[in-house]
Design a protein around this motif. Structure first.
Motif, PDB file in Angstrom:
ATOM      1  N   GLU A  37       5.716  -4.307   1.416  1.00  0.00           N
ATOM      2  CA  GLU A  37       4.574  -5.215   1.486  1.00  0.00           C
ATOM      3  C   GLU A  37       3.555  -4.708   2.494  1.00  0.00           C
ATOM      4  O   GLU A  37       3.848  -3.822   3.307  1.00  0.00           O
ATOM      5  N   ILE A  38       2.349  -5.298   2.405  1.00  0.00           N
ATOM      6  CA  ILE A  38       1.285  -4.990   3.356  1.00  0.00           C
ATOM      7  C   ILE A  38       1.412  -5.961   4.521  1.00  0.00           C
ATOM      8  O   ILE A  38       1.476  -7.176   4.325  1.00  0.00           O
ATOM      9  N   CYS A  56       8.518  -1.430   4.555  1.00  0.00           N
ATOM     10  CA  CYS A  56       9.518  -1.533   3.497  1.00  0.00           C
ATOM     11  C   CYS A  56      10.520  -2.640   3.804  1.00  0.00           C
ATOM     12  O   CYS A  56      10.770  -2.976   4.969  1.00  0.00           O
ATOM     13  N   ASN A  57      11.114  -3.172   2.763  1.00  0.00           N
ATOM     14  CA  ASN A  57      12.157  -4.172   2.910  1.00  0.00           C
ATOM     15  C   ASN A  57      13.393  -3.539   3.549  1.00  0.00           C
ATOM     16  O   ASN A  57      13.549  -2.312   3.586  1.00  0.00           O
ATOM     17  N   TYR A  60      15.531  -0.025   2.786  1.00  0.00           N
ATOM     18  CA  TYR A  60      14.658   0.962   2.153  1.00  0.00           C
ATOM     19  C   TYR A  60      13.915   1.731   3.234  1.00  0.00           C
ATOM     20  O   TYR A  60      13.663   1.222   4.325  1.00  0.00           O
ATOM     21  N   THR A  61      13.568   2.949   2.924  1.00  0.00           N
ATOM     22  CA  THR A  61      12.826   3.783   3.871  1.00  0.00           C
ATOM     23  C   THR A  61      11.489   4.174   3.270  1.00  0.00           C
ATOM     24  O   THR A  61      11.372   4.381   2.051  1.00  0.00           O
ATOM     25  N   LEU A  62      10.467   4.254   4.112  1.00  0.00           N
ATOM     26  CA  LEU A  62       9.099   4.502   3.653  1.00  0.00           C
ATOM     27  C   LEU A  62       8.875   5.994   3.455  1.00  0.00           C
ATOM     28  O   LEU A  62       9.177   6.788   4.353  1.00  0.00           O
ATOM     29  N   GLN A  81       5.762   4.955  -0.871  1.00  0.00           N
ATOM     30  CA  GLN A  81       6.828   4.402  -1.689  1.00  0.00           C
ATOM     31  C   GLN A  81       7.974   3.967  -0.774  1.00  0.00           C
ATOM     32  O   GLN A  81       8.156   4.506   0.316  1.00  0.00           O
ATOM     33  N   CYS A  82       8.737   2.968  -1.237  1.00  0.00           N
ATOM     34  CA  CYS A  82       9.920   2.514  -0.507  1.00  0.00           C
ATOM     35  C   CYS A  82      11.148   2.954  -1.288  1.00  0.00           C
ATOM     36  O   CYS A  82      11.392   2.468  -2.407  1.00  0.00           O
TER      37      CYS A  82
END
Length: 525
Positions: A37-38, A56-57, A60-62, A81-82
Protein backbone atom coordinates in the motif's frame (compact mmCIF):
# COMPACT_ATOMS: atom_id res chain seq x y z
CA UNK A 1 3.61 -16.10 -13.31
CA UNK A 2 3.20 -13.45 -10.61
CA UNK A 3 6.34 -11.61 -11.77
CA UNK A 4 5.18 -11.77 -15.44
CA UNK A 5 1.71 -10.46 -14.51
CA UNK A 6 3.22 -7.53 -12.59
CA UNK A 7 5.63 -6.72 -15.45
CA UNK A 8 2.86 -6.67 -18.10
CA UNK A 9 0.66 -4.60 -15.78
CA UNK A 10 3.43 -2.11 -15.24
CA UNK A 11 4.10 -1.69 -18.99
CA UNK A 12 0.37 -1.16 -19.68
CA UNK A 13 0.22 1.36 -16.83
CA UNK A 14 3.22 3.23 -18.23
CA UNK A 15 1.53 3.54 -21.62
CA UNK A 16 -1.77 4.64 -20.14
CA UNK A 17 -0.14 7.11 -17.85
CA UNK A 18 1.78 8.74 -20.70
CA UNK A 19 -1.45 9.01 -22.75
CA UNK A 20 -3.62 10.34 -19.89
CA UNK A 21 -1.18 12.96 -18.77
CA UNK A 22 -0.09 14.25 -22.15
CA UNK A 23 -2.68 16.99 -22.11
CA UNK A 24 -2.37 18.00 -18.48
CA UNK A 25 0.23 19.34 -16.15
CA UNK A 26 -0.19 16.75 -13.35
CA UNK A 27 0.35 13.01 -12.91
CA UNK A 28 -2.43 10.50 -12.62
CA UNK A 29 -2.97 8.84 -9.26
CA UNK A 30 -0.09 6.41 -8.52
CA UNK A 31 -0.86 2.74 -9.20
CA UNK A 32 -1.82 0.33 -6.44
CA UNK A 33 0.34 -2.74 -5.87
CA UNK A 34 -0.52 -6.25 -4.74
CA UNK A 35 0.31 -7.14 -1.13
CA UNK A 36 1.30 -3.53 -0.40
CA UNK A 37 0.00 0.00 0.00
CA UNK A 38 0.87 3.68 -0.27
CA UNK A 39 1.74 5.11 3.14
CA UNK A 40 2.82 8.66 2.25
CA UNK A 41 1.62 11.14 -0.35
CA UNK A 42 -1.36 13.24 -1.48
CA UNK A 43 -4.82 11.83 -2.03
CA UNK A 44 -5.11 13.18 -5.59
CA UNK A 45 -4.05 15.99 -7.91
CA UNK A 46 -0.36 15.20 -8.05
CA UNK A 47 1.94 17.94 -9.30
CA UNK A 48 5.48 17.99 -10.64
CA UNK A 49 8.03 16.62 -8.09
CA UNK A 50 5.34 15.25 -5.75
CA UNK A 51 6.40 11.93 -4.18
CA UNK A 52 4.66 8.86 -2.70
CA UNK A 53 5.99 6.03 -0.56
CA UNK A 54 5.09 2.33 -0.71
CA UNK A 55 5.31 -0.40 1.92
CA UNK A 56 4.65 -4.15 1.80
CA UNK A 57 2.38 -6.27 3.95
CA UNK A 58 3.86 -8.55 6.63
CA UNK A 59 5.62 -11.54 5.11
CA UNK A 60 6.51 -9.71 1.89
CA UNK A 61 9.62 -7.84 0.83
CA UNK A 62 9.74 -4.77 -1.41
CA UNK A 63 11.48 -5.10 -4.79
CA UNK A 64 12.28 -1.76 -6.42
CA UNK A 65 12.31 1.79 -5.07
CA UNK A 66 10.22 2.59 -2.00
CA UNK A 67 9.60 6.15 -3.34
CA UNK A 68 8.38 7.24 -6.77
CA UNK A 69 8.24 10.85 -8.07
CA UNK A 70 5.92 12.73 -10.45
CA UNK A 71 8.29 13.89 -13.19
CA UNK A 72 7.25 15.21 -16.61
CA UNK A 73 3.71 13.80 -16.18
CA UNK A 74 4.80 10.24 -15.33
CA UNK A 75 5.85 8.42 -12.19
CA UNK A 76 9.56 7.58 -11.97
CA UNK A 77 10.88 5.06 -11.34
CA UNK A 78 8.04 2.59 -11.86
CA UNK A 79 6.06 1.22 -8.90
CA UNK A 80 7.76 -1.50 -6.80
CA UNK A 81 6.56 -5.06 -6.25
CA UNK A 82 5.92 -6.95 -3.01
CA UNK A 83 7.38 -10.43 -3.21
CA UNK A 84 6.65 -13.13 -0.68
CA UNK A 85 9.58 -13.99 1.62
CA UNK A 86 9.00 -17.69 1.59
CA UNK A 87 11.56 -20.51 1.87
CA UNK A 88 12.07 -23.43 -0.49
CA UNK A 89 12.77 -27.04 0.38
CA UNK A 90 14.38 -27.70 3.75
CA UNK A 91 18.11 -28.50 4.10
CA UNK A 92 18.87 -32.22 4.03
CA UNK A 93 20.50 -33.60 7.19
CA UNK A 94 22.16 -37.02 7.02
CA UNK A 95 20.82 -39.65 9.40
CA UNK A 96 17.81 -37.49 10.32
CA UNK A 97 14.07 -37.21 9.67
CA UNK A 98 11.70 -34.27 10.06
CA UNK A 99 8.54 -34.20 12.10
CA UNK A 100 5.49 -33.87 9.82
CA UNK A 101 5.28 -33.69 6.03
CA UNK A 102 7.82 -31.95 3.81
CA UNK A 103 6.49 -29.09 1.62
CA UNK A 104 7.79 -27.28 -1.45
CA UNK A 105 7.35 -23.80 0.06
CA UNK A 106 7.29 -22.55 3.65
CA UNK A 107 5.86 -19.26 4.93
CA UNK A 108 8.07 -16.79 6.87
CA UNK A 109 8.21 -17.83 10.54
CA UNK A 110 7.40 -21.49 9.88
CA UNK A 111 9.61 -24.01 11.68
CA UNK A 112 10.77 -27.56 10.98
CA UNK A 113 11.94 -30.00 13.68
CA UNK A 114 14.57 -32.69 13.01
CA UNK A 115 14.95 -36.04 14.76
CA UNK A 116 18.07 -38.17 14.47
CA UNK A 117 17.86 -41.82 13.49
CA UNK A 118 18.46 -44.49 16.09
CA UNK A 119 22.13 -44.65 17.10
CA UNK A 120 22.72 -40.96 16.30
CA UNK A 121 22.57 -37.86 18.50
CA UNK A 122 21.77 -34.31 17.48
CA UNK A 123 24.42 -31.54 17.51
CA UNK A 124 23.05 -28.01 17.35
CA UNK A 125 19.46 -26.79 17.54
CA UNK A 126 16.97 -29.47 16.37
CA UNK A 127 14.71 -26.72 14.96
CA UNK A 128 15.17 -24.48 11.92
CA UNK A 129 13.09 -21.41 11.04
CA UNK A 130 12.27 -19.62 7.77
CA UNK A 131 13.50 -16.00 7.91
CA UNK A 132 13.67 -13.53 5.03
CA UNK A 133 13.50 -16.37 2.50
CA UNK A 134 16.36 -18.32 4.10
CA UNK A 135 16.52 -21.21 6.54
CA UNK A 136 18.46 -20.89 9.79
CA UNK A 137 21.46 -23.24 10.22
CA UNK A 138 20.42 -26.91 10.39
CA UNK A 139 21.78 -29.35 13.00
CA UNK A 140 23.87 -32.45 12.33
CA UNK A 141 23.39 -36.01 13.53
CA UNK A 142 26.54 -37.63 14.87
CA UNK A 143 26.98 -41.30 15.60
CA UNK A 144 26.32 -42.03 19.23
CA UNK A 145 29.42 -43.24 21.07
CA UNK A 146 29.61 -44.61 24.60
CA UNK A 147 31.78 -42.75 27.11
CA UNK A 148 34.55 -44.69 28.83
CA UNK A 149 35.73 -44.18 32.39
CA UNK A 150 37.11 -40.59 32.62
CA UNK A 151 40.75 -40.36 33.71
CA UNK A 152 41.05 -37.11 35.70
CA UNK A 153 44.50 -35.98 36.77
CA UNK A 154 44.38 -34.76 40.39
CA UNK A 155 40.68 -35.68 40.60
CA UNK A 156 38.41 -38.70 41.03
CA UNK A 157 34.82 -39.95 40.82
CA UNK A 158 32.80 -41.15 43.79
CA UNK A 159 34.25 -44.21 45.52
CA UNK A 160 31.48 -46.56 44.29
CA UNK A 161 32.07 -45.56 40.64
CA UNK A 162 35.81 -45.96 41.12
CA UNK A 163 35.41 -49.44 42.64
CA UNK A 164 32.82 -50.75 40.18
CA UNK A 165 33.95 -49.00 37.04
CA UNK A 166 33.54 -52.11 34.89
CA UNK A 167 29.91 -52.31 36.01
CA UNK A 168 28.97 -48.66 35.39
CA UNK A 169 31.07 -47.95 32.31
CA UNK A 170 30.87 -47.34 29.41
CA UNK A 171 27.97 -44.88 29.77
CA UNK A 172 25.59 -43.84 27.02
CA UNK A 173 24.64 -40.42 25.66
CA UNK A 174 22.88 -38.22 28.23
CA UNK A 175 24.14 -40.05 31.32
CA UNK A 176 26.22 -38.06 33.80
CA UNK A 177 28.70 -38.45 36.64
CA UNK A 178 30.12 -36.10 39.29
CA UNK A 179 33.79 -35.77 40.14
CA UNK A 180 35.82 -33.84 42.67
CA UNK A 181 39.38 -32.51 42.78
CA UNK A 182 42.04 -33.42 45.34
CA UNK A 183 43.44 -30.88 47.81
CA UNK A 184 45.22 -27.99 46.15
CA UNK A 185 43.17 -28.29 42.93
CA UNK A 186 39.76 -27.12 41.76
CA UNK A 187 37.42 -27.50 38.78
CA UNK A 188 37.38 -24.83 36.01
CA UNK A 189 34.27 -23.31 37.66
CA UNK A 190 36.21 -22.86 40.90
CA UNK A 191 34.14 -25.40 42.83
CA UNK A 192 35.27 -28.67 44.43
CA UNK A 193 32.60 -30.86 42.72
CA UNK A 194 31.59 -30.76 39.06
CA UNK A 195 29.14 -32.65 36.81
CA UNK A 196 30.03 -33.95 33.34
CA UNK A 197 27.61 -35.41 30.76
CA UNK A 198 28.23 -38.08 28.12
CA UNK A 199 27.73 -36.34 24.74
CA UNK A 200 28.42 -37.11 21.09
CA UNK A 201 31.99 -35.86 21.43
CA UNK A 202 32.72 -37.59 24.74
CA UNK A 203 32.50 -36.13 28.24
CA UNK A 204 31.27 -32.52 28.25
CA UNK A 205 32.70 -30.31 29.51
CA UNK A 206 36.14 -31.91 29.54
CA UNK A 207 36.89 -32.99 33.12
CA UNK A 208 39.84 -31.02 34.51
CA UNK A 209 41.36 -30.28 37.89
CA UNK A 210 43.40 -27.08 37.85
CA UNK A 211 46.06 -26.01 40.31
CA UNK A 212 44.98 -23.54 43.01
CA UNK A 213 47.46 -20.78 43.81
CA UNK A 214 47.15 -18.77 47.03
CA UNK A 215 48.69 -15.29 46.98
CA UNK A 216 51.97 -15.54 48.93
CA UNK A 217 53.27 -13.11 51.50
CA UNK A 218 55.46 -10.60 49.66
CA UNK A 219 58.18 -8.87 51.67
CA UNK A 220 58.56 -5.17 50.78
CA UNK A 221 55.83 -5.45 48.14
CA UNK A 222 52.09 -5.64 47.37
CA UNK A 223 49.71 -7.15 44.79
CA UNK A 224 47.87 -4.75 42.47
CA UNK A 225 44.12 -4.63 41.71
CA UNK A 226 43.45 -7.98 43.34
CA UNK A 227 40.54 -8.48 45.73
CA UNK A 228 40.77 -12.26 45.78
CA UNK A 229 43.36 -14.46 47.41
CA UNK A 230 42.99 -17.73 45.44
CA UNK A 231 43.71 -18.06 41.69
CA UNK A 232 43.31 -20.88 39.17
CA UNK A 233 46.00 -22.30 36.89
CA UNK A 234 46.57 -19.89 33.96
CA UNK A 235 45.44 -16.73 35.79
CA UNK A 236 47.84 -13.80 36.18
CA UNK A 237 48.35 -11.07 38.75
CA UNK A 238 50.64 -8.02 38.91
CA UNK A 239 52.68 -6.96 41.92
CA UNK A 240 54.61 -3.83 42.88
CA UNK A 241 57.31 -2.98 45.40
CA UNK A 242 57.69 -0.33 48.09
CA UNK A 243 60.18 2.55 47.92
CA UNK A 244 63.84 1.60 47.44
CA UNK A 245 62.82 -1.79 45.99
CA UNK A 246 62.22 -3.07 42.45
CA UNK A 247 60.44 -6.12 41.06
CA UNK A 248 62.94 -8.87 40.31
CA UNK A 249 61.32 -9.54 36.90
CA UNK A 250 60.46 -6.82 34.39
CA UNK A 251 56.75 -6.01 34.37
CA UNK A 252 56.12 -7.53 37.81
CA UNK A 253 53.60 -10.11 36.51
CA UNK A 254 53.31 -13.68 37.80
CA UNK A 255 51.23 -16.61 36.53
CA UNK A 256 49.56 -19.43 38.44
CA UNK A 257 51.01 -22.67 37.00
CA UNK A 258 50.93 -26.37 37.83
CA UNK A 259 54.10 -25.71 39.86
CA UNK A 260 52.62 -22.72 41.75
CA UNK A 261 53.53 -19.08 40.93
CA UNK A 262 55.95 -18.48 38.06
CA UNK A 263 58.17 -16.57 38.30
CA UNK A 264 58.07 -16.34 42.11
CA UNK A 265 57.29 -12.73 43.15
CA UNK A 266 60.22 -10.99 44.79
CA UNK A 267 61.17 -7.40 45.64
CA UNK A 268 64.88 -6.65 45.60
CA UNK A 269 66.58 -3.56 47.01
CA UNK A 270 67.46 -0.98 44.39
CA UNK A 271 71.12 -0.88 43.35
CA UNK A 272 72.88 0.93 46.18
CA UNK A 273 76.45 -0.06 45.22
CA UNK A 274 78.96 2.30 43.63
CA UNK A 275 80.94 2.18 40.42
CA UNK A 276 84.78 2.37 40.81
CA UNK A 277 85.84 5.82 42.13
CA UNK A 278 86.54 8.26 39.25
CA UNK A 279 89.96 9.48 38.18
CA UNK A 280 91.11 12.92 39.37
CA UNK A 281 93.62 15.26 37.78
CA UNK A 282 97.10 15.05 39.40
CA UNK A 283 96.32 11.98 41.49
CA UNK A 284 95.12 8.36 41.58
CA UNK A 285 93.53 5.68 43.79
CA UNK A 286 95.80 3.83 46.21
CA UNK A 287 95.96 0.09 45.53
CA UNK A 288 93.82 -1.87 43.04
CA UNK A 289 90.34 -0.64 42.09
CA UNK A 290 87.38 -2.99 42.62
CA UNK A 291 84.61 -3.35 40.05
CA UNK A 292 81.87 -2.60 42.65
CA UNK A 293 81.86 -1.02 46.12
CA UNK A 294 79.21 -1.77 48.75
CA UNK A 295 77.52 1.03 50.75
CA UNK A 296 79.93 2.15 53.52
CA UNK A 297 83.09 0.99 51.73
CA UNK A 298 85.82 3.57 51.16
CA UNK A 299 88.66 4.35 48.75
CA UNK A 300 91.82 6.45 49.23
CA UNK A 301 93.41 8.92 46.83
CA UNK A 302 97.03 10.07 46.67
CA UNK A 303 98.50 12.99 44.73
CA UNK A 304 101.42 12.74 42.35
CA UNK A 305 104.81 14.24 43.14
CA UNK A 306 104.66 18.00 42.78
CA UNK A 307 100.90 18.12 43.57
CA UNK A 308 99.22 19.05 46.82
CA UNK A 309 96.07 17.32 48.25
CA UNK A 310 93.11 19.64 48.78
CA UNK A 311 90.27 18.11 50.86
CA UNK A 312 89.93 14.65 52.53
CA UNK A 313 91.86 11.92 50.73
CA UNK A 314 89.24 9.26 51.66
CA UNK A 315 85.89 8.97 49.90
CA UNK A 316 82.95 6.71 50.89
CA UNK A 317 80.22 4.91 48.91
CA UNK A 318 76.78 6.14 49.98
CA UNK A 319 73.48 5.48 48.15
CA UNK A 320 75.31 4.51 44.91
CA UNK A 321 77.38 7.76 44.88
CA UNK A 322 80.76 8.79 46.29
CA UNK A 323 81.26 11.53 48.84
CA UNK A 324 83.06 14.69 47.63
CA UNK A 325 86.28 13.94 45.75
CA UNK A 326 89.60 15.58 46.74
CA UNK A 327 91.66 17.78 44.40
CA UNK A 328 95.38 17.58 43.62
CA UNK A 329 96.72 21.04 42.81
CA UNK A 330 100.08 21.52 41.10
CA UNK A 331 102.66 23.79 42.70
CA UNK A 332 103.18 27.11 40.95
CA UNK A 333 99.72 26.80 39.35
CA UNK A 334 100.79 23.97 37.05
CA UNK A 335 98.44 21.09 36.14
CA UNK A 336 99.06 17.39 35.70
CA UNK A 337 97.79 15.20 32.81
CA UNK A 338 94.26 16.18 31.67
CA UNK A 339 91.37 13.85 32.72
CA UNK A 340 90.32 11.05 30.39
CA UNK A 341 86.73 11.02 29.17
CA UNK A 342 84.84 7.88 28.15
CA UNK A 343 84.39 7.53 24.37
CA UNK A 344 86.25 10.86 23.80
CA UNK A 345 89.79 11.94 23.03
CA UNK A 346 92.14 14.97 23.13
CA UNK A 347 93.03 16.82 19.97
CA UNK A 348 96.68 17.03 21.14
CA UNK A 349 99.35 14.80 22.64
CA UNK A 350 99.00 14.08 26.36
CA UNK A 351 101.81 15.36 28.66
CA UNK A 352 102.56 14.90 32.35
CA UNK A 353 102.60 18.62 33.17
CA UNK A 354 100.97 21.80 31.80
CA UNK A 355 101.56 25.47 32.56
CA UNK A 356 98.79 27.55 34.09
CA UNK A 357 96.42 28.97 31.45
CA UNK A 358 96.92 26.08 29.02
CA UNK A 359 93.75 25.16 27.07
CA UNK A 360 93.11 21.71 25.60
CA UNK A 361 90.29 20.54 23.30
CA UNK A 362 88.27 17.27 23.24
CA UNK A 363 86.18 15.64 20.53
CA UNK A 364 83.58 12.83 20.44
CA UNK A 365 83.28 10.17 17.71
CA UNK A 366 80.48 10.07 15.14
CA UNK A 367 76.94 9.47 16.53
CA UNK A 368 78.00 10.71 19.99
CA UNK A 369 76.89 14.03 21.47
CA UNK A 370 79.44 16.21 23.30
CA UNK A 371 77.86 17.68 26.43
CA UNK A 372 79.64 20.60 28.10
CA UNK A 373 82.52 22.73 26.84
CA UNK A 374 84.79 21.26 24.19
CA UNK A 375 87.82 22.78 25.99
CA UNK A 376 89.37 22.63 29.46
CA UNK A 377 91.76 25.15 31.00
CA UNK A 378 94.51 24.80 33.62
CA UNK A 379 93.69 27.29 36.42
CA UNK A 380 95.42 27.32 39.84
CA UNK A 381 96.75 23.79 39.40
CA UNK A 382 93.35 22.31 38.43
CA UNK A 383 91.68 21.58 35.10
CA UNK A 384 88.22 22.96 34.54
CA UNK A 385 85.40 20.41 34.12
CA UNK A 386 85.85 18.20 31.05
CA UNK A 387 82.93 17.42 28.65
CA UNK A 388 81.01 14.12 28.40
CA UNK A 389 80.46 12.06 25.23
CA UNK A 390 76.90 10.73 25.27
CA UNK A 391 76.50 7.48 23.37
CA UNK A 392 73.95 7.17 20.56
CA UNK A 393 70.93 4.86 20.73
CA UNK A 394 70.33 2.04 18.28
CA UNK A 395 66.71 0.99 17.76
CA UNK A 396 67.32 -2.73 17.37
CA UNK A 397 65.18 -4.58 14.82
CA UNK A 398 65.23 -7.63 17.11
CA UNK A 399 64.06 -5.65 20.16
CA UNK A 400 61.30 -3.97 18.14
CA UNK A 401 60.13 -7.32 16.73
CA UNK A 402 60.09 -8.80 20.23
CA UNK A 403 57.84 -5.95 21.42
CA UNK A 404 55.62 -6.00 18.26
CA UNK A 405 56.47 -2.39 17.36
CA UNK A 406 58.22 -0.38 14.65
CA UNK A 407 59.43 3.20 14.21
CA UNK A 408 56.62 5.68 13.59
CA UNK A 409 58.85 7.99 11.58
CA UNK A 410 61.73 6.53 9.63
CA UNK A 411 63.98 7.92 6.93
CA UNK A 412 65.59 5.21 4.84
CA UNK A 413 67.11 2.56 7.09
CA UNK A 414 68.36 4.95 9.82
CA UNK A 415 67.96 3.34 13.23
CA UNK A 416 70.33 5.61 15.18
CA UNK A 417 69.39 8.54 17.45
CA UNK A 418 71.60 10.89 19.39
CA UNK A 419 71.41 11.04 23.18
CA UNK A 420 68.61 13.40 24.17
CA UNK A 421 66.64 12.83 20.96
CA UNK A 422 63.09 11.52 21.12
CA UNK A 423 62.03 8.41 19.19
CA UNK A 424 58.39 7.54 18.44
CA UNK A 425 57.16 3.97 18.03
CA UNK A 426 53.83 2.49 17.00
CA UNK A 427 52.29 -0.98 17.02
CA UNK A 428 52.66 -3.28 14.07
CA UNK A 429 49.46 -4.11 12.23
CA UNK A 430 47.52 -6.79 14.06
CA UNK A 431 48.68 -5.52 17.48
CA UNK A 432 47.47 -2.90 19.96
CA UNK A 433 49.06 -0.94 22.81
CA UNK A 434 49.48 -2.95 25.99
CA UNK A 435 47.95 -0.97 28.92
CA UNK A 436 51.02 -1.82 31.02
CA UNK A 437 53.43 -0.51 28.36
CA UNK A 438 55.79 2.41 28.83
CA UNK A 439 55.13 5.54 26.67
CA UNK A 440 55.49 5.23 22.88
CA UNK A 441 57.48 8.52 22.70
CA UNK A 442 60.87 7.56 24.15
CA UNK A 443 63.97 9.62 24.86
CA UNK A 444 67.44 8.27 24.11
CA UNK A 445 69.35 8.49 27.40
CA UNK A 446 73.07 7.75 27.15
CA UNK A 447 72.63 4.89 24.70
CA UNK A 448 69.57 3.40 26.41
CA UNK A 449 66.02 3.08 25.02
CA UNK A 450 63.05 1.86 27.06
CA UNK A 451 60.93 0.03 24.49
CA UNK A 452 57.12 0.16 24.66
CA UNK A 453 55.12 -3.03 24.11
CA UNK A 454 52.13 -4.06 21.99
CA UNK A 455 49.95 -7.14 22.47
CA UNK A 456 48.06 -9.20 19.86
CA UNK A 457 44.68 -7.76 18.84
CA UNK A 458 41.57 -9.26 17.25
CA UNK A 459 41.00 -9.12 13.50
CA UNK A 460 37.91 -7.53 11.93
CA UNK A 461 35.64 -9.58 9.66
CA UNK A 462 33.21 -7.59 7.55
CA UNK A 463 29.61 -8.13 8.70
CA UNK A 464 27.55 -8.67 5.56
CA UNK A 465 24.26 -8.18 7.41
CA UNK A 466 25.24 -4.77 8.82
CA UNK A 467 26.59 -3.68 5.42
CA UNK A 468 23.31 -4.74 3.78
CA UNK A 469 21.22 -2.88 6.36
CA UNK A 470 23.44 0.24 6.02
CA UNK A 471 23.38 0.10 2.17
CA UNK A 472 27.20 0.06 1.96
CA UNK A 473 30.01 -2.06 0.53
CA UNK A 474 33.79 -2.06 0.83
CA UNK A 475 35.86 -0.71 -2.05
CA UNK A 476 37.98 -3.87 -1.85
CA UNK A 477 35.37 -6.43 -2.83
CA UNK A 478 37.61 -9.49 -2.29
CA UNK A 479 39.08 -8.74 1.14
CA UNK A 480 36.82 -9.77 4.06
CA UNK A 481 39.28 -9.89 7.00
CA UNK A 482 41.38 -6.95 8.23
CA UNK A 483 44.09 -6.64 10.88
CA UNK A 484 43.98 -4.12 13.72
CA UNK A 485 45.33 -0.87 12.27
CA UNK A 486 44.06 -1.60 8.74
CA UNK A 487 41.81 0.99 7.09
CA UNK A 488 38.60 -0.16 5.41
CA UNK A 489 37.20 2.16 2.73
CA UNK A 490 33.42 2.00 2.36
CA UNK A 491 31.09 3.44 -0.28
CA UNK A 492 27.36 3.48 -0.94
CA UNK A 493 26.12 0.29 -2.55
CA UNK A 494 24.05 1.74 -5.43
CA UNK A 495 23.72 5.05 -7.24
CA UNK A 496 20.34 5.70 -5.66
CA UNK A 497 21.93 5.64 -2.19
CA UNK A 498 23.60 8.71 -0.72
CA UNK A 499 25.87 9.12 2.32
CA UNK A 500 24.10 9.61 5.64
CA UNK A 501 27.18 9.37 7.90
CA UNK A 502 29.94 11.99 7.87
CA UNK A 503 32.51 11.55 5.08
CA UNK A 504 35.33 10.54 7.47
CA UNK A 505 33.23 7.59 8.72
CA UNK A 506 33.64 5.96 5.30
CA UNK A 507 37.35 5.54 6.15
CA UNK A 508 37.04 3.11 9.11
CA UNK A 509 39.98 1.73 11.10
CA UNK A 510 39.93 -1.82 12.51
CA UNK A 511 40.55 -1.59 16.26
CA UNK A 512 40.80 -4.88 18.19
CA UNK A 513 38.07 -6.60 16.19
CA UNK A 514 35.72 -3.56 16.09
CA UNK A 515 34.71 -1.59 12.98
CA UNK A 516 32.52 1.51 13.01
CA UNK A 517 30.27 1.10 9.95
CA UNK A 518 28.95 4.19 8.10
CA UNK A 519 25.50 4.21 6.53
CA UNK A 520 23.81 5.34 3.32
CA UNK A 521 20.15 6.14 2.66
CA UNK A 522 17.90 6.44 -0.38
CA UNK A 523 18.23 9.56 -2.49
CA UNK A 524 14.44 9.51 -2.79
CA UNK A 525 13.66 9.60 0.89
Amino acid sequence: MTLLRHTIGFLLWMGCTRYKTSAGAVCEDPPLIDFGEIVSGRLSGYKENDRVKYTCNHGYTLSGSQWITCSEKIWVPGPPQCLKRSCGSIPKVSNAQIEGRNKEMYEPGETVHYQCDSGFVIAGSPEIICREGNWSAPPSCEKEKPCDFPAIENGKLSQSLENYRNYYFPMMFGQYVDYHCTDGYQTPSGSTWFRIVCSAGGWSPEPKCLKKCHLPWLQNGFFQDSHKRVFTEGERVKYGCSADYDTEHEGGEITCTRDDWSPPPRCIRKNMTCEPPPEIAGGSIEGVKKSRYLPGESAHYQCWQGFEMMGPSTVMCHSSTWTELPQCKGRGGKCGPPPLIEHGELLSFRKNEYAQGTTLEYKCPSLYVLEGSTTITCANGQWTNPPVCLVACTASEEDMARNNIHLRWRVGTKLYSKSGDFIEFQCKKGYQKDPSSSPFRVQCVEGTIEYPHCKPAKNCTLDEQIMKENNIESQSQRQRVYLTGDIVFFECKHWWHTKVSAADRFRAECLDGVLQYPSCGSRFG
